[in-house]
Design a protein around this motif. Sequence first.
Motif, PDB file in Angstrom:
ATOM      1  N   GLY A 109       0.777  -1.228   0.000  1.00 29.74           N
ATOM      2  CA  GLY A 109       0.000   0.000   0.000  1.00 29.74           C
ATOM      3  C   GLY A 109       0.804   1.271   0.000  1.00 29.74           C
ATOM      4  N   SER A 110       2.135   1.157   0.161  1.00 30.19           N
ATOM      5  CA  SER A 110       2.958   2.368   0.078  1.00 30.19           C
ATOM      6  C   SER A 110       4.217   2.138  -0.757  1.00 30.19           C
ATOM      7  CB  SER A 110       3.339   2.887   1.475  1.00 30.19           C
ATOM      8  OG  SER A 110       4.210   1.998   2.135  1.00 30.19           O
ATOM      9  N   ARG A 111       4.858   0.987  -0.601  1.00 28.03           N
ATOM     10  CA  ARG A 111       6.058   0.684  -1.388  1.00 28.03           C
ATOM     11  C   ARG A 111       5.792  -0.383  -2.447  1.00 28.03           C
ATOM     12  NH1 ARG A 111      11.271   1.609   2.495  1.00 28.03           N
ATOM     13  NH2 ARG A 111      10.406   3.364   3.644  1.00 28.03           N
ATOM     14  N   ARG A 112       4.652  -1.039  -2.342  1.00 24.07           N
ATOM     15  CA  ARG A 112       4.164  -1.930  -3.398  1.00 24.07           C
ATOM     16  C   ARG A 112       2.651  -1.972  -3.286  1.00 24.07           C
ATOM     17  NH1 ARG A 112       5.924  -8.100  -2.104  1.00 24.07           N
ATOM     18  NH2 ARG A 112       4.041  -8.579  -3.291  1.00 24.07           N
ATOM     19  N   ASN A 113       1.993  -2.522  -4.297  1.00 23.57           N
ATOM     20  CA  ASN A 113       0.539  -2.450  -4.365  1.00 23.57           C
ATOM     21  C   ASN A 113      -0.129  -3.084  -3.147  1.00 23.57           C
ATOM     22  OD1 ASN A 113       0.463  -1.073  -6.796  1.00 23.57           O
ATOM     23  ND2 ASN A 113       0.417  -2.938  -8.026  1.00 23.57           N
ATOM     24  N   GLY A 114      -1.213  -2.414  -2.715  1.00 27.01           N
ATOM     25  CA  GLY A 114      -1.909  -2.837  -1.519  1.00 27.01           C
ATOM     26  C   GLY A 114      -3.337  -3.273  -1.757  1.00 27.01           C
ATOM     27  N   GLY A 115      -4.214  -2.935  -0.802  1.00 30.81           N
ATOM     28  CA  GLY A 115      -5.525  -3.557  -0.701  1.00 30.81           C
ATOM     29  C   GLY A 115      -6.719  -2.783  -1.198  1.00 30.81           C
ATOM     30  N   PHE A 116      -6.543  -1.606  -1.804  1.00 35.26           N
ATOM     31  CA  PHE A 116      -7.697  -0.895  -2.374  1.00 35.26           C
ATOM     32  C   PHE A 116      -7.975  -1.459  -3.768  1.00 35.26           C
ATOM     33  CE2 PHE A 116      -6.792   3.215   0.253  1.00 35.26           C
ATOM     34  CZ  PHE A 116      -7.250   2.573   1.396  1.00 35.26           C
ATOM     35  N   ALA A 117      -8.227  -2.744  -3.816  1.00 34.52           N
ATOM     36  CA  ALA A 117      -8.399  -3.448  -5.085  1.00 34.52           C
ATOM     37  C   ALA A 117      -9.187  -4.724  -4.843  1.00 34.52           C
ATOM     38  CB  ALA A 117      -7.032  -3.795  -5.682  1.00 34.52           C
ATOM     39  N   GLU A 118      -9.647  -5.324  -5.930  1.00 31.63           N
ATOM     40  CA  GLU A 118     -10.369  -6.583  -5.779  1.00 31.63           C
ATOM     41  C   GLU A 118      -9.456  -7.712  -5.350  1.00 31.63           C
ATOM     42  OE1 GLU A 118     -14.042  -6.980  -8.596  1.00 31.63           O
ATOM     43  OE2 GLU A 118     -12.367  -6.228  -9.810  1.00 31.63           O
ATOM     44  N   TYR A 119      -8.174  -7.646  -5.738  1.00 34.75           N
ATOM     45  CA  TYR A 119      -7.213  -8.685  -5.389  1.00 34.75           C
ATOM     46  C   TYR A 119      -5.879  -8.044  -5.024  1.00 34.75           C
ATOM     47  CZ  TYR A 119     -10.380 -12.089  -7.533  1.00 34.75           C
ATOM     48  OH  TYR A 119     -11.467 -12.863  -7.833  1.00 34.75           O
ATOM     49  N   ALA A 120      -5.126  -8.743  -4.157  1.00 32.25           N
ATOM     50  CA  ALA A 120      -3.777  -8.296  -3.808  1.00 32.25           C
ATOM     51  C   ALA A 120      -2.876  -9.512  -3.656  1.00 32.25           C
ATOM     52  CB  ALA A 120      -3.791  -7.498  -2.504  1.00 32.25           C
ATOM     53  N   ALA A 121      -1.638  -9.378  -4.125  1.00 34.63           N
ATOM     54  CA  ALA A 121      -0.632 -10.428  -3.946  1.00 34.63           C
ATOM     55  C   ALA A 121       0.111 -10.149  -2.647  1.00 34.63           C
ATOM     56  CB  ALA A 121       0.334 -10.447  -5.123  1.00 34.63           C
ATOM     57  N   VAL A 122       0.137 -11.160  -1.767  1.00 29.95           N
ATOM     58  CA  VAL A 122       0.680 -10.985  -0.415  1.00 29.95           C
ATOM     59  C   VAL A 122       1.604 -12.150  -0.084  1.00 29.95           C
ATOM     60  CG1 VAL A 122       0.098 -10.783   2.031  1.00 29.95           C
ATOM     61  CG2 VAL A 122      -1.441  -9.805   0.310  1.00 29.95           C
ATOM     62  N   PRO A 123       2.798 -11.901   0.487  1.00 32.15           N
ATOM     63  CA  PRO A 123       3.630 -13.016   0.948  1.00 32.15           C
ATOM     64  C   PRO A 123       2.866 -13.852   1.981  1.00 32.15           C
ATOM     65  CG  PRO A 123       4.891 -10.975   0.939  1.00 32.15           C
ATOM     66  CD  PRO A 123       3.465 -10.583   0.705  1.00 32.15           C
ATOM     67  N   VAL A 124       2.940 -15.171   1.858  1.00 32.53           N
ATOM     68  CA  VAL A 124       2.202 -16.017   2.809  1.00 32.53           C
ATOM     69  C   VAL A 124       2.726 -15.830   4.232  1.00 32.53           C
ATOM     70  CG1 VAL A 124       1.495 -17.733   1.102  1.00 32.53           C
ATOM     71  CG2 VAL A 124       3.677 -18.010   2.300  1.00 32.53           C
ATOM     72  N   LYS A 125       3.984 -15.409   4.377  1.00 31.12           N
ATOM     73  CA  LYS A 125       4.520 -15.146   5.711  1.00 31.12           C
ATOM     74  C   LYS A 125       3.826 -13.973   6.390  1.00 31.12           C
ATOM     75  CE  LYS A 125       9.177 -17.008   4.939  1.00 31.12           C
ATOM     76  NZ  LYS A 125      10.638 -16.695   4.880  1.00 31.12           N
ATOM     77  N   ASN A 126       3.110 -13.174   5.613  1.00 32.65           N
ATOM     78  CA  ASN A 126       2.406 -12.009   6.163  1.00 32.65           C
ATOM     79  C   ASN A 126       0.935 -12.285   6.442  1.00 32.65           C
ATOM     80  OD1 ASN A 126       4.883 -10.921   4.797  1.00 32.65           O
ATOM     81  ND2 ASN A 126       4.072  -8.994   5.558  1.00 32.65           N
ATOM     82  N   LEU A 127       0.501 -13.512   6.247  1.00 36.01           N
ATOM     83  CA  LEU A 127      -0.905 -13.868   6.452  1.00 36.01           C
ATOM     84  C   LEU A 127      -1.145 -14.371   7.864  1.00 36.01           C
ATOM     85  CD1 LEU A 127      -1.629 -15.824   3.137  1.00 36.01           C
ATOM     86  CD2 LEU A 127      -2.054 -13.391   3.612  1.00 36.01           C
ATOM     87  N   LEU A 128      -2.316 -14.065   8.368  1.00 36.08           N
ATOM     88  CA  LEU A 128      -2.766 -14.569   9.661  1.00 36.08           C
ATOM     89  C   LEU A 128      -4.145 -15.194   9.477  1.00 36.08           C
ATOM     90  CD1 LEU A 128      -2.267 -14.677  12.779  1.00 36.08           C
ATOM     91  CD2 LEU A 128      -3.544 -12.538  12.922  1.00 36.08           C
ATOM     92  N   SER A 129      -4.266 -16.485   9.768  1.00 34.34           N
ATOM     93  CA  SER A 129      -5.563 -17.158   9.637  1.00 34.34           C
ATOM     94  C   SER A 129      -6.559 -16.586  10.639  1.00 34.34           C
ATOM     95  CB  SER A 129      -5.410 -18.662   9.888  1.00 34.34           C
ATOM     96  OG  SER A 129      -4.832 -19.291   8.784  1.00 34.34           O
ATOM     97  N   LEU A 130      -7.799 -16.406  10.176  1.00 36.66           N
ATOM     98  CA  LEU A 130      -8.835 -15.822  11.029  1.00 36.66           C
ATOM     99  C   LEU A 130      -9.716 -16.906  11.624  1.00 36.66           C
ATOM    100  CD1 LEU A 130     -10.037 -12.903   8.723  1.00 36.66           C
ATOM    101  CD2 LEU A 130      -8.319 -12.804  10.544  1.00 36.66           C
ATOM    102  N   PRO A 131      -9.968 -16.850  12.921  1.00 35.39           N
ATOM    103  CA  PRO A 131     -11.006 -17.703  13.496  1.00 35.39           C
ATOM    104  C   PRO A 131     -12.358 -17.345  12.888  1.00 35.39           C
ATOM    105  CG  PRO A 131      -9.633 -16.691  15.207  1.00 35.39           C
ATOM    106  CD  PRO A 131      -9.302 -16.006  13.923  1.00 35.39           C
ATOM    107  N   GLU A 132     -13.271 -18.293  12.843  1.00 40.45           N
ATOM    108  CA  GLU A 132     -14.570 -18.072  12.209  1.00 40.45           C
ATOM    109  C   GLU A 132     -15.335 -16.915  12.845  1.00 40.45           C
ATOM    110  OE1 GLU A 132     -16.114 -19.167   9.482  1.00 40.45           O
ATOM    111  OE2 GLU A 132     -14.186 -20.096   9.023  1.00 40.45           O
ATOM    112  N   GLN A 133     -15.130 -16.702  14.148  1.00 43.61           N
ATOM    113  CA  GLN A 133     -15.902 -15.666  14.839  1.00 43.61           C
ATOM    114  C   GLN A 133     -15.368 -14.256  14.605  1.00 43.61           C
ATOM    115  OE1 GLN A 133     -14.201 -18.215  16.149  1.00 43.61           O
ATOM    116  NE2 GLN A 133     -13.603 -17.868  18.284  1.00 43.61           N
TER     117      GLN A 133
END
Length: 348
Positions: A109-133
């Motif tokens: 979102g500042s040094r490479r493309n971010g989330g104001f889009a329908e899709y974004a490419a993100v390193p998997v190391k930067n992902l956090l799984s969400l609990p259903e709630q």
Amino acid sequence: MNAWVLQGLGQIGLETVKKPIPKEGEALVKVKAAGICGSDIPRIYRTGAYSYPLIPGHEFSGIVEEVGENTDQAWLGRRVGIFPLIPCMDCDPCRKKQYELCRNYGYLGSRRNGGFAEYAAVPVKNLLSLPEQVSFEEAAMLEPMAVAVHAMRTVMPDLKDHTVVCGLGTIGLLLVMFLREAGIENLLVVGNKDFQKQMVLNMGLSEDSYCSGRKQDVNRWILEHTDKKGADVFFEGVGRMETYGQAVDCAAPSGRICLVGNPYSDMTLERSVYWKILRNQLTVCGTWNSSFTGEREDDWHYVIKRLSKKQICPKDLISHRLEMKDMEKGFCVMRDKTEDYGKVMGIF
């Protein structure tokens, strides 16, 4: 795909661009919610970006639809939150897992493309799984919540410390929320808008705990509410010289000051302020970003644990929910301050 693309200073528009293809170690995230951060507004309209064109947006969440070659397939279909800072993994802080202090980081979102889009490419190391709630809206607020928690834990007040939060933007309000959840008893807040006052009252603070920076003498008010001792812990969330001076003036002997607010301009340290830091033996520290190590002790896991148990309710701070095509209204409201706003959220 559709995306909000910044082509130059103030030149932002909804465009059709190529959907990103995830590389090895990356995931393609279908964005479901994206918050507008206060830092997005100067990036778009005042200070500019590192390079153009750029898709802004670093507070977002979504669903993994695809992963790159030789990347863990277990991420497919997962609901995720996203840590936007991409560490180099090479510098001294990175080797100590202090990724927020990386010397050569990338940033969604500042040094490479971010989330104001329908899709974004993100390193998997930067992902956090969400609990259903945990909802997508809440997950899109993980980043500012973790920033607030990082500040709180940097100078963690004792339960009975006189604690002041000055500045009730999104981070300040979230800081109040987490301090309340942590059981801090003597919490005082300084704001400048009626809707901010209502928000902290809704969190359970008493009316006597709120000071209007526009209508009251803040220094006198803080001393009156701390038995003339001053604040043991003072969070400065505005980023102005005046409020920095107030923090020093209102700190108790041996007090701790945590600077949280991004600076609006150059900060000048007056001689009298410097003397007060010395003679009261104050601790002044800065804080930036948040810890994301993948371990249970980091700031993001601190937040997700409390979200999962419904111990905090960040959705109460959302004032605007906008479809993707209407995001520019949110940019303008925050730039021009034509309406009161808390968190402005895009729902895709």
